[in-house]
Design an enzyme around this catalytic site. Structure first.
Site, PDB file in Angstrom:
ATOM      1  N   THR A 188       0.826  -1.212   0.000  1.00 20.37           N
ATOM      2  CA  THR A 188       0.000   0.000   0.000  1.00 20.37           C
ATOM      3  C   THR A 188       0.859   1.260   0.000  1.00 20.37           C
ATOM      4  O   THR A 188       0.630   2.193  -0.784  1.00 20.37           O
ATOM      5  CB  THR A 188      -0.910   0.015   1.242  1.00 20.37           C
ATOM      6  N   LEU A 189       1.837   1.303   0.894  1.00 18.94           N
ATOM      7  CA  LEU A 189       2.688   2.503   0.973  1.00 18.94           C
ATOM      8  C   LEU A 189       3.491   2.675  -0.310  1.00 18.94           C
ATOM      9  O   LEU A 189       3.501   3.747  -0.919  1.00 18.94           O
ATOM     10  CB  LEU A 189       3.662   2.362   2.145  1.00 18.94           C
ATOM     11  N   VAL A 234       9.989   5.451   5.851  1.00 19.08           N
ATOM     12  CA  VAL A 234       8.620   5.569   6.371  1.00 19.08           C
ATOM     13  C   VAL A 234       8.131   4.207   6.856  1.00 19.08           C
ATOM     14  O   VAL A 234       6.939   4.023   7.099  1.00 19.08           O
ATOM     15  CB  VAL A 234       7.635   6.136   5.312  1.00 19.08           C
ATOM     16  N   ALA A 235       9.054   3.237   6.985  1.00 15.32           N
ATOM     17  CA  ALA A 235       8.660   1.875   7.369  1.00 15.32           C
ATOM     18  C   ALA A 235       8.616   1.771   8.892  1.00 15.32           C
ATOM     19  O   ALA A 235       7.599   2.130   9.529  1.00 15.32           O
ATOM     20  CB  ALA A 235       9.626   0.874   6.752  1.00 15.32           C
ATOM     21  N   ARG A 236       9.693   1.309   9.479  1.00 15.30           N
ATOM     22  CA  ARG A 236       9.886   1.257  10.929  1.00 15.30           C
ATOM     23  C   ARG A 236      11.363   1.523  11.171  1.00 15.30           C
ATOM     24  O   ARG A 236      12.211   1.076  10.374  1.00 15.30           O
ATOM     25  CB  ARG A 236       9.514  -0.116  11.505  1.00 15.30           C
ATOM     26  N   ASP A 270      10.884   9.368   9.065  1.00 12.95           N
ATOM     27  CA  ASP A 270       9.584   9.498   9.749  1.00 12.95           C
ATOM     28  C   ASP A 270       9.520   8.537  10.923  1.00 12.95           C
ATOM     29  O   ASP A 270       8.696   8.695  11.812  1.00 12.95           O
ATOM     30  CB  ASP A 270       8.457   9.192   8.767  1.00 12.95           C
ATOM     31  N   GLU A 327      11.656   5.282  19.264  1.00 17.58           N
ATOM     32  CA  GLU A 327      10.756   6.448  19.146  1.00 17.58           C
ATOM     33  C   GLU A 327      10.213   6.772  20.523  1.00 17.58           C
ATOM     34  O   GLU A 327       9.885   5.841  21.267  1.00 17.58           O
ATOM     35  CB  GLU A 327       9.603   6.138  18.197  1.00 17.58           C
ATOM     36  N   HIS A 352       6.905  10.213  13.237  1.00 20.00           N
ATOM     37  CA  HIS A 352       6.035   9.103  12.812  1.00 20.00           C
ATOM     38  C   HIS A 352       4.668   9.677  12.402  1.00 20.00           C
ATOM     39  O   HIS A 352       3.628   9.246  12.896  1.00 20.00           O
ATOM     40  CB  HIS A 352       5.884   8.069  13.941  1.00 20.00           C
ATOM     41  N   SER A 411       3.861  10.578   8.933  1.00 19.81           N
ATOM     42  CA  SER A 411       3.596  10.639   7.490  1.00 19.81           C
ATOM     43  C   SER A 411       2.220  10.103   7.110  1.00 19.81           C
ATOM     44  O   SER A 411       1.705  10.397   6.037  1.00 19.81           O
ATOM     45  CB  SER A 411       4.677   9.890   6.708  1.00 19.81           C
ATOM     46  N   ALA A 412       1.608   9.289   7.983  1.00 18.38           N
ATOM     47  CA  ALA A 412       0.301   8.723   7.643  1.00 18.38           C
ATOM     48  C   ALA A 412      -0.855   9.557   8.193  1.00 18.38           C
ATOM     49  O   ALA A 412      -2.020   9.188   7.998  1.00 18.38           O
ATOM     50  CB  ALA A 412       0.203   7.293   8.164  1.00 18.38           C
TER      51      ALA A 412
HETATM   52  P1  NDP Z   1       1.878  -4.069   2.737  1.00 14.58           P
HETATM   53  O1  NDP Z   1       1.762  -5.359   3.437  1.00 14.58           O
HETATM   54  O2  NDP Z   1       0.772  -3.574   1.896  1.00 14.58           O
HETATM   55  O3  NDP Z   1       3.188  -4.102   1.793  1.00 14.58           O
HETATM   56  C1  NDP Z   1       4.434  -4.585   2.225  1.00 14.58           C
HETATM   57  C2  NDP Z   1       5.381  -4.665   1.038  1.00 14.58           C
HETATM   58  O4  NDP Z   1       6.691  -4.990   1.526  1.00 14.58           O
HETATM   59  C3  NDP Z   1       5.004  -5.739   0.015  1.00 14.58           C
HETATM   60  O5  NDP Z   1       5.203  -5.231  -1.277  1.00 14.58           O
HETATM   61  C4  NDP Z   1       6.017  -6.851   0.304  1.00 14.58           C
HETATM   62  O6  NDP Z   1       6.374  -7.625  -0.816  1.00 14.58           O
HETATM   63  C5  NDP Z   1       7.212  -6.026   0.702  1.00 14.58           C
HETATM   64  N1  NDP Z   1       8.195  -6.803   1.444  1.00 14.58           N
HETATM   65  C6  NDP Z   1       8.006  -7.580   2.518  1.00 14.58           C
HETATM   66  N2  NDP Z   1       9.184  -8.113   2.917  1.00 14.58           N
HETATM   67  C7  NDP Z   1      10.123  -7.646   2.052  1.00 14.58           C
HETATM   68  C8  NDP Z   1      11.520  -7.802   1.937  1.00 14.58           C
HETATM   69  N3  NDP Z   1      12.211  -8.602   2.774  1.00 14.58           N
HETATM   70  N4  NDP Z   1      12.163  -7.151   0.948  1.00 14.58           N
HETATM   71  C9  NDP Z   1      11.484  -6.368   0.087  1.00 14.58           C
HETATM   72  N5  NDP Z   1      10.144  -6.176   0.142  1.00 14.58           N
HETATM   73  C10 NDP Z   1       9.489  -6.815   1.112  1.00 14.58           C
HETATM   74  O7  NDP Z   1       2.235  -3.017   3.868  1.00 14.58           O
HETATM   75  P2  NDP Z   1       2.002  -1.425   3.859  1.00 14.58           P
HETATM   76  O8  NDP Z   1       2.541  -0.871   2.587  1.00 14.58           O
HETATM   77  O9  NDP Z   1       0.607  -1.096   4.264  1.00 14.58           O
HETATM   78  O10 NDP Z   1       2.920  -0.995   5.085  1.00 14.58           O
HETATM   79  C11 NDP Z   1       4.281  -1.362   5.128  1.00 14.58           C
HETATM   80  C12 NDP Z   1       4.835  -1.001   6.496  1.00 14.58           C
HETATM   81  O11 NDP Z   1       4.978   0.406   6.582  1.00 14.58           O
HETATM   82  C13 NDP Z   1       3.907  -1.371   7.667  1.00 14.58           C
HETATM   83  O12 NDP Z   1       4.105  -2.715   8.071  1.00 14.58           O
HETATM   84  C14 NDP Z   1       4.317  -0.388   8.724  1.00 14.58           C
HETATM   85  O13 NDP Z   1       5.359  -0.910   9.505  1.00 14.58           O
HETATM   86  C15 NDP Z   1       4.840   0.809   7.927  1.00 14.58           C
HETATM   87  N6  NDP Z   1       3.899   1.936   7.967  1.00 14.58           N
HETATM   88  C16 NDP Z   1       4.363   3.125   8.441  1.00 14.58           C
HETATM   89  C17 NDP Z   1       3.515   4.212   8.498  1.00 14.58           C
HETATM   90  C18 NDP Z   1       4.011   5.524   9.022  1.00 14.58           C
HETATM   91  O14 NDP Z   1       3.236   6.269   9.602  1.00 14.58           O
HETATM   92  N7  NDP Z   1       5.267   5.861   8.814  1.00 14.58           N
HETATM   93  C19 NDP Z   1       2.098   4.128   8.082  1.00 14.58           C
HETATM   94  C20 NDP Z   1       1.723   2.841   7.558  1.00 14.58           C
HETATM   95  C21 NDP Z   1       2.621   1.791   7.501  1.00 14.58           C
HETATM   96  P3  NDP Z   1       5.341  -8.476  -1.701  1.00 14.58           P
HETATM   97  O15 NDP Z   1       4.593  -7.441  -2.483  1.00 14.58           O
HETATM   98  O16 NDP Z   1       6.200  -9.315  -2.551  1.00 14.58           O
HETATM   99  O17 NDP Z   1       4.483  -9.217  -0.703  1.00 14.58           O
END
Ligand code: NDP
Length: 325
Positions: A162-163, A241-243, A267, A272, A291, A293-294
């Site tokens: 999604t992100l 923006v992940a963790r 972010d 934190e 934290h 950005s969302a």
């Molecule tokens: P999704 O589950 O929709 O997407 C995760 C993506 O990461 C998928 O494309 C997946 O691959 C990929 N992925 C997983 N493991 C690996 C890896 N080892 N190497 C490369 N790619 C990998 O999650 P979201 O996009 O909704 O959110 C991702 C993370 O962002 C959340 O878990 C959260 O921790 C963080 N987040 C942070 C926010 C903020 O406020 N900063 C807000 C929302 C989320 P594949 O497509 O092949 O399955």
């Protein structure tokens, strides 16, 4: 019996609990919704806890930002995390007790996508530096050659869920070349080239921006360390923006200090909030956001839609949307 949903006061980290209560009451009219009494310092939901004795077995579902041990023994059917990442929740313990866990993935693509575009625009045009200068009443144009346009620059988005897709769509729209990293080989709209996680260093090596957007799990903790940073161009920027723990933060500080990368927008940090003594606070080429950005005013409504849909599914015996376990 209608389900009773308890809103844990920790949700105040991102939304006023009463606002979520009102949205949930609209989205799940068949359920009873109430905000649980919290105590602790309660600063924006941080460190606020709920006395399990005040809950007893009066609720079936809890919607929460944070986890508390009593969730495991309160006879809950289901825990909903009001964030996309569920890395602070004990997945196995919940599974063992037959408690469903759902998250709020799927709703953050637009706010995070726009914020990442904002970070990239700031770095390209020096806007963050001008804002710093403004507070010192300084008229200080950047030297010729330091500003650039995003159009034609490459961004590598690590994680295309999604992100990542929200970021890719916006970067493509502004004329950037977009590459990405994900496990699954299938192509993704707006992403010209997909790399597998094994080829992460190659993927980031020719990008002006590298954006981390993967979930935190054992496979991604420390995913972006000294070697990945060394693979980046010297004029490239890292965006996380992940963790926080997805990147090795001390390696990021070293790369910034030695100017082996040009800057970073963080972010998320580890830990934190970012401790006062962190050198990241004082770096001119670093943008730290709390934290945030969302953040989006439509957030409570979107979370309520997921929970409301799942109330219907639970009652009709269907599998839940966004189910982790
Ligand atoms: P999704 O589950 O929709 O997407 C995760 C993506 O990461 C998928 O494309 C997946 O691959 C990929 N992925 C997983 N493991 C690996 C890896 N080892 N190497 C490369 N790619 C990998 O999650 P979201 O996009 O909704 O959110 C991702 C993370 O962002 C959340 O878990 C959260 O921790 C963080 N987040 C942070 C926010 C903020 O406020 N900063 C807000 C929302 C989320 P594949 O497509 O092949 O399955």
């Amino acid at each position: 019996m209608p389900l009773t949903i308890g809103i844990h006061p920790s949700v105040a980290r991102i939304v006023p609990p009463e606002r979520l209560e009102s949205e949930l009451t609209d989205a799940a009219p068949e359920a009873t919704v109430r905000v649980l009494d919290g105590h602790g310092d309660g600063r924006g939901g941080r460190d606020v806890t709920v006395d399990p004795a005040s809950v007893g077995d009066s609720i079936d579902v809890v919607a929460s930002f944070g986890f508390e041990e009593w969730f495991l023994d309160a006879g809950l059917e289901w825990v909903h995390v009001v964030r996309a990442g569920h890395d602070e929740f004990p997945v196995e313990a919940l599974r063992d007790r037959g408690i469903a866990l759902t998250n709020s993935s799927g709703i953050h693509g637009a706010p995070v996508g726009e914020t990442v575009l904002g970070y990239m625009l700031q770095f390209a045009h020096g806007l963050h530096r001008y804002r710093d200068d403004q507070l010192d009443r300084e008229w200080n144009p950047r030297p010729w050659g330091e500003s650039f346009t995003l159009e034609g620059e490459r961004v590598c988005v690590v994680g295309l869920g999604t992100l990542g897709r929200g970021i890719a769509r916006r970067a493509d729209a502004i004329g950037m070349s977009v590459t990405g990293v994900r496990r699954t080989p299938a192509p993704v709209d707006h992403v010209a080239e997909r790399y597998s996680p094994e080829n992460l260093r190659e993927a980031v090596s020719d990008a002006r921006f590298v954006v981390l957007a993967v979930p935190l799990n054992p496979a991604t903790e420390g995913l972006f360390g000294a070697e990945e940073l060394a693979a980046m161009r010297e004029d490239a920027y890292l965006v996380n923006v992940a963790r926080g723990p997805v990147a090795d933060q001390s390696a990021v500080v070293d790369a910034l200090k030695s100017e082996s990368i040009a800057g970073a927008a963080l972010d998320v940090t580890d830990p934190e909030p970012l401790p006062q003594e962190s050198p990241l606070w004082g770096m001119e080429n670093v943008v730290v956001t709390p934290h945030a950005s969302a953040a989006d005013e439509a957030f409570p409504e979107r979370v309520a839609d997921i929970v409301g849909e799942n109330v219907r599914r639970l009652e009709s015996g269907e599998s839940l949307a966004n189910q982790v376990v």
